[in-house]
Design a protein around this motif. Structure first.
Motif, PDB file in Angstrom:
ATOM      1  N   VAL A 279      25.075  11.626  51.555  1.00  0.00           N
ATOM      2  CA  VAL A 279      25.202  10.613  52.591  1.00  0.00           C
ATOM      3  C   VAL A 279      25.534   9.297  51.903  1.00  0.00           C
ATOM      4  CG1 VAL A 279      24.112   9.412  54.505  1.00  0.00           C
ATOM      5  CG2 VAL A 279      23.481  11.778  54.012  1.00  0.00           C
ATOM      6  N   GLU A 280      26.654   8.690  52.284  1.00  0.00           N
ATOM      7  CA  GLU A 280      27.074   7.421  51.702  1.00  0.00           C
ATOM      8  C   GLU A 280      27.069   6.334  52.764  1.00  0.00           C
ATOM      9  OE1 GLU A 280      30.628   8.034  48.805  1.00  0.00           O
ATOM     10  OE2 GLU A 280      30.896   9.403  50.503  1.00  0.00           O
ATOM     11  N   HIS A 281      26.619   5.156  52.415  1.00  0.00           N
ATOM     12  CA  HIS A 281      26.788   3.989  53.260  1.00  0.00           C
ATOM     13  C   HIS A 281      28.143   3.372  52.916  1.00  0.00           C
ATOM     14  CE1 HIS A 281      22.274   3.152  54.297  1.00  0.00           C
ATOM     15  NE2 HIS A 281      22.728   4.273  54.807  1.00  0.00           N
ATOM     16  N   VAL A 282      29.021   3.267  53.908  1.00  0.00           N
ATOM     17  CA  VAL A 282      30.363   2.732  53.668  1.00  0.00           C
ATOM     18  C   VAL A 282      30.656   1.613  54.664  1.00  0.00           C
ATOM     19  CG1 VAL A 282      31.258   4.865  52.672  1.00  0.00           C
ATOM     20  CG2 VAL A 282      31.411   4.508  55.143  1.00  0.00           C
ATOM     21  N   GLY A 283      31.519   0.713  54.260  1.00  0.00           N
ATOM     22  CA  GLY A 283      31.900  -0.413  55.089  1.00  0.00           C
ATOM     23  C   GLY A 283      31.634  -1.717  54.360  1.00  0.00           C
ATOM     24  N   PRO A 284      32.045  -2.841  54.923  1.00  0.00           N
ATOM     25  CA  PRO A 284      32.590  -2.925  56.283  1.00  0.00           C
ATOM     26  C   PRO A 284      34.067  -2.551  56.367  1.00  0.00           C
ATOM     27  CG  PRO A 284      32.551  -5.102  55.296  1.00  0.00           C
ATOM     28  CD  PRO A 284      31.918  -4.175  54.296  1.00  0.00           C
TER      29      PRO A 284
ATOM     30  N   ILE B 141      31.824  13.497  58.533  1.00  0.00           N
ATOM     31  CA  ILE B 141      31.632  12.855  59.819  1.00  0.00           C
ATOM     32  C   ILE B 141      30.997  11.488  59.565  1.00  0.00           C
ATOM     33  CG2 ILE B 141      31.505  14.948  61.194  1.00  0.00           C
ATOM     34  CD1 ILE B 141      28.504  14.812  61.058  1.00  0.00           C
ATOM     35  N   TYR B 142      31.216  10.572  60.482  1.00  0.00           N
ATOM     36  CA  TYR B 142      30.808   9.180  60.294  1.00  0.00           C
ATOM     37  C   TYR B 142      29.821   8.790  61.389  1.00  0.00           C
ATOM     38  CZ  TYR B 142      34.795   8.740  57.102  1.00  0.00           C
ATOM     39  OH  TYR B 142      35.679   8.893  56.056  1.00  0.00           O
ATOM     40  N   ALA B 143      28.617   8.414  61.007  1.00  0.00           N
ATOM     41  CA  ALA B 143      27.638   7.897  61.951  1.00  0.00           C
ATOM     42  C   ALA B 143      27.700   6.377  61.907  1.00  0.00           C
ATOM     43  CB  ALA B 143      26.237   8.385  61.594  1.00  0.00           C
TER      44      ALA B 143
ATOM     45  N   GLU C 188      25.930   6.638  67.027  1.00  0.00           N
ATOM     46  CA  GLU C 188      26.810   7.719  67.474  1.00  0.00           C
ATOM     47  C   GLU C 188      27.693   8.202  66.324  1.00  0.00           C
ATOM     48  OE1 GLU C 188      26.961   6.653  72.202  1.00  0.00           O
ATOM     49  OE2 GLU C 188      28.711   6.122  70.995  1.00  0.00           O
ATOM     50  N   VAL C 189      28.188   9.426  66.473  1.00  0.00           N
ATOM     51  CA  VAL C 189      28.903  10.096  65.393  1.00  0.00           C
ATOM     52  C   VAL C 189      30.372  10.262  65.745  1.00  0.00           C
ATOM     53  CG1 VAL C 189      29.075  12.226  64.038  1.00  0.00           C
ATOM     54  CG2 VAL C 189      26.828  11.306  64.644  1.00  0.00           C
TER      55      VAL C 189
ATOM     56  N   PHE D 200      29.109   2.429  58.337  1.00  0.00           N
ATOM     57  CA  PHE D 200      28.855   3.834  58.642  1.00  0.00           C
ATOM     58  C   PHE D 200      27.956   4.486  57.603  1.00  0.00           C
ATOM     59  CE2 PHE D 200      33.028   2.653  60.143  1.00  0.00           C
ATOM     60  CZ  PHE D 200      33.088   3.177  61.418  1.00  0.00           C
ATOM     61  N   CYS D 201      27.289   5.558  58.042  1.00  0.00           N
ATOM     62  CA  CYS D 201      26.783   6.575  57.130  1.00  0.00           C
ATOM     63  C   CYS D 201      27.824   7.694  57.141  1.00  0.00           C
ATOM     64  CB  CYS D 201      25.434   7.123  57.588  1.00  0.00           C
ATOM     65  SG  CYS D 201      24.057   6.000  57.331  1.00  0.00           S
ATOM     66  N   ARG D 202      28.372   7.996  55.982  1.00  0.00           N
ATOM     67  CA  ARG D 202      29.372   9.068  55.883  1.00  0.00           C
ATOM     68  C   ARG D 202      28.688  10.319  55.355  1.00  0.00           C
ATOM     69  NH1 ARG D 202      34.483   7.257  52.870  1.00  0.00           N
ATOM     70  NH2 ARG D 202      33.092   7.271  51.060  1.00  0.00           N
ATOM     71  N   PHE D 203      28.683  11.376  56.184  1.00  0.00           N
ATOM     72  CA  PHE D 203      28.024  12.633  55.833  1.00  0.00           C
ATOM     73  C   PHE D 203      29.063  13.640  55.360  1.00  0.00           C
ATOM     74  CE2 PHE D 203      25.215  10.645  58.843  1.00  0.00           C
ATOM     75  CZ  PHE D 203      23.934  11.016  58.474  1.00  0.00           C
TER      76      PHE D 203
END
Length: 250
Positions: free
Chosen positions: A50-55, A72-74, A101-102, A125-128
């Motif tokens: 799980v990666e935190h990505v952005g902004p 998928i991106y939460a 939301e995903v 996002f959290c990128r799963f």
């Protein structure tokens, strides 16, 4: 837990990240994982990526149509739209996504993204990794059920909008649906920040932009909502719910 402000503001751009054990406050999968006895530390041990990505700034693509499907991106902060582009280059808005939301579940079958995802404002996002979360789902039936539930909910709203409903009912359903989705994530249910333009709302609802603007003005003049630019407050949810009843299948 009290209501949290929903806007993605500069000094507080993302949802609460929890701590070493607790999940993010808007995590789409925390309920299923917690019920199965997994906390954040346990999932880390299982090497779930799980990666935190952005902004991603407004207008930036999170992914593009036909990109290989790997994640998928939460949404953690901001708002995102998904769009399809026809052969003539015309854009069709498919949906809007808020924190919790995903985005990207509709890519599971074709194994590539069937649409573009575009940030409407600075988005996080959290990128799963989907391969990792799929492997975990074989050990956690609740997680698999949650994936199916999220996908089913998305398809359900799309099919309801495809019906032959009056324009007023479509706009009311849009506002009520968005309010209920914010409430489900612990955000204020009646104060909506519409990061999308009126034209994008109209495209999503299969209406003309002028029609959406006219209906929102009528809702405001009737005391159903208050509005200031892209800020909308629902003042009278009961009449809006009645207008939206058939669209929302109630």
């Amino acid at each position: 837990m009290g209501e949290r402000p929903y806007r993605c503001v500069e000094h507080d751009p993302v949802a609460d990240d929890g701590d070493e054990v607790r999940f993010c406050s808007t995590c789409a999968f925390s309920g299923a994982c917690t019920q199965a006895g997994y906390d954040k530390a346990a999932l880390r041990d299982l090497h779930v990526l799980v990666e935190h990505v952005g902004p991603y700034q407004a207008g930036a693509h999170v992914f593009r149509r036909r990109d290989p499907f790997r994640a998928i991106y939460a949404v953690r902060g901001g708002m995102v739209k998904t769009v399809a582009i026809d052969t003539d280059g015309n854009e069709q808005v498919l949906g809007f996504y808020i924190p919790g939301e995903v985005v990207g579940l509709n890519a599971i079958y074709p194994e590539h993204y069937p649409c573009d995802a575009v940030a409407l404002e600075p988005a996080y996002f959290c990128r799963f990794s989907f391969s990792a979360i799929s492997a975990l789902a074989t050990k956690m039936p609740g997680l698999q059920q949650q994936l199916f539930r999220l996908l089913s909910k998305e398809l359900g709203m799309t099919s309801r909008l495809a019906g032959d409903h009056a324009a007023d009912a479509r706009v009311a359903a849009f506002l009520i649906d968005l309010a209920e989705r914010y409430a489900a994530q612990g955000f204020p249910a009646r104060r909506l920040h519409l990061a999308m333009s009126r034209g994008e709302i109209a495209d999503y609802l299969r209406l003309a932009a002028e029609t959406v603007s006219r209906i929102l003005t009528r809702f405001r003049d009737s005391g159903l909502i208050a509005s200031d630019g892209r800020e909308v407050e629902i003042l009278a949810p009961a009449p809006l719910n009645e207008l939206a009843r058939n669209v929302l299948g109630r």
